[in-house]
Design an enzyme around this catalytic site. Sequence first.
Site, PDB file in Angstrom:
ATOM      1  N   LYS A 112      49.012  62.129  35.550  1.00 15.02           N
ATOM      2  CA  LYS A 112      48.585  63.280  36.349  1.00 15.02           C
ATOM      3  C   LYS A 112      49.781  63.979  36.988  1.00 15.02           C
ATOM      4  O   LYS A 112      49.820  65.201  37.066  1.00 15.02           O
ATOM      5  CB  LYS A 112      47.582  62.850  37.435  1.00 15.02           C
ATOM      6  CG  LYS A 112      46.173  62.640  36.921  1.00 15.02           C
ATOM      7  CD  LYS A 112      45.325  63.889  37.123  1.00 15.02           C
ATOM      8  CE  LYS A 112      43.878  63.745  36.716  1.00 15.02           C
ATOM      9  NZ  LYS A 112      43.533  63.697  35.330  1.00 15.02           N
ATOM     10  N   LYS A 193      38.074  71.241  24.252  1.00  9.49           N
ATOM     11  CA  LYS A 193      37.204  70.477  25.134  1.00  9.49           C
ATOM     12  C   LYS A 193      36.694  71.379  26.261  1.00  9.49           C
ATOM     13  O   LYS A 193      37.459  72.190  26.796  1.00  9.49           O
ATOM     14  CB  LYS A 193      38.043  69.341  25.718  1.00  9.49           C
ATOM     15  CG  LYS A 193      37.336  68.442  26.679  1.00  9.49           C
ATOM     16  CD  LYS A 193      38.333  67.392  27.166  1.00  9.49           C
ATOM     17  CE  LYS A 193      37.674  66.401  28.022  1.00  9.49           C
ATOM     18  NZ  LYS A 193      37.688  66.231  29.315  1.00  9.49           N
ATOM     19  N   LYS A 196      36.953  73.285  33.015  1.00  7.61           N
ATOM     20  CA  LYS A 196      37.141  74.373  33.977  1.00  7.61           C
ATOM     21  C   LYS A 196      38.502  75.049  33.793  1.00  7.61           C
ATOM     22  O   LYS A 196      38.618  76.260  33.844  1.00  7.61           O
ATOM     23  CB  LYS A 196      37.052  73.782  35.385  1.00  7.61           C
ATOM     24  CG  LYS A 196      36.381  74.636  36.380  1.00  7.61           C
ATOM     25  CD  LYS A 196      36.176  73.920  37.707  1.00  7.61           C
ATOM     26  CE  LYS A 196      36.893  72.718  37.951  1.00  7.61           C
ATOM     27  NZ  LYS A 196      37.869  72.044  38.392  1.00  7.61           N
TER      28      LYS A 196
END
Length: 327
Positions: A112, A193, A196
């Site tokens: 991340k 995919k 958002k």
Amino acid sequence: MDRVLSGMQPSGRLHLGNLVGALQNWVRLQDKYECYYFIADWHALTTHYTDTSKIGDYVHGMLIDWLSAGLDPEKSTIFIQSWIPEHAELHVLLSMMTPLGWLERVPTYKEKQEEIKDKDLGTYGFLGYPVLQSADILIYRAKHVPVGVDQLPHLEITREICRRFNFLYGEVFPEPEGLLTEFPKVVGLDGRKMSKSYDNCIYLSDTPEEVEKKIKTMMTDPHRVRRTDKGDPELSPVYQLHKVFSTKEEQAEVAEGCRTAGIGCLDCKRILIKNIFNLLEPIWNRRKVFLEKPDLIREIALRGTEKAKDIAIKTMGDVRKTLKLYM
Ligand code: TRP
């Protein structure tokens, strides 16, 4: 009945991928388990700490999405993490005995940080993300935790922290287990995919008109320029959605029609629109009812939180006692 617990970060509106990948499963579990579902608003702050202005709206919106999707407050306990400070108390106690190395080795930690370049994730809170998640799970002594594969490393460290606590101080927590189910992959409007961040979503909160327009303007096989051109369904994101939302017969029918130019792309899309409308209709209907009652939403969260809090308080009593804190 065994206890199930899961949570979601409030980071915006939920889409069809969230519905198929998580919510539908949560709804199914309601009849088989004692279910606890919560909004992990503190977890959202680990990555969105510079601008917290939208978090309240996101929590409210997520409650509406959940209830519209069929989570039933009569069956499941629905609550908000930050309304139960006991999560933070357990987090701080678990942090005393969690080796730094365990946290630095969690794959999502490095991933991340590398993936999200526009934020400084070199924070104490972000490193401790899995400790907070462990507290969320252990405080309810949950047996099953339905999550996606991306969350398995967090579940693994939860189990490790659980064993370490029980070994050091005494058996307080049962070891939780991940509840993995196979989900079909939901592609977005552009074939990637559904996410958002790609701006390619069909949201649960989209109106029928919006859903129809989004599907009608979706990409198809780029080689099928004219109606008479033969296409390859595998190259069309519309067909990928048929695989999730249409019957086997319909899938065969549109695939054949595409390959032979027997049907046009709009014909193919109409079948998909019909099926997605059928899926969303009950969700739209419930949403309408809930949108008229904003107070009810908050009340449901309050009631759920109260119930969850009883368990959290009880567990923390056992934890303090086991740690031999002054009482
Ligand atoms: N980390 C989870 C996610 O991003 C959210 C979460 C927080 C969670 N605490 C949890 C999930 C406890 C299951 C159990 O999806």
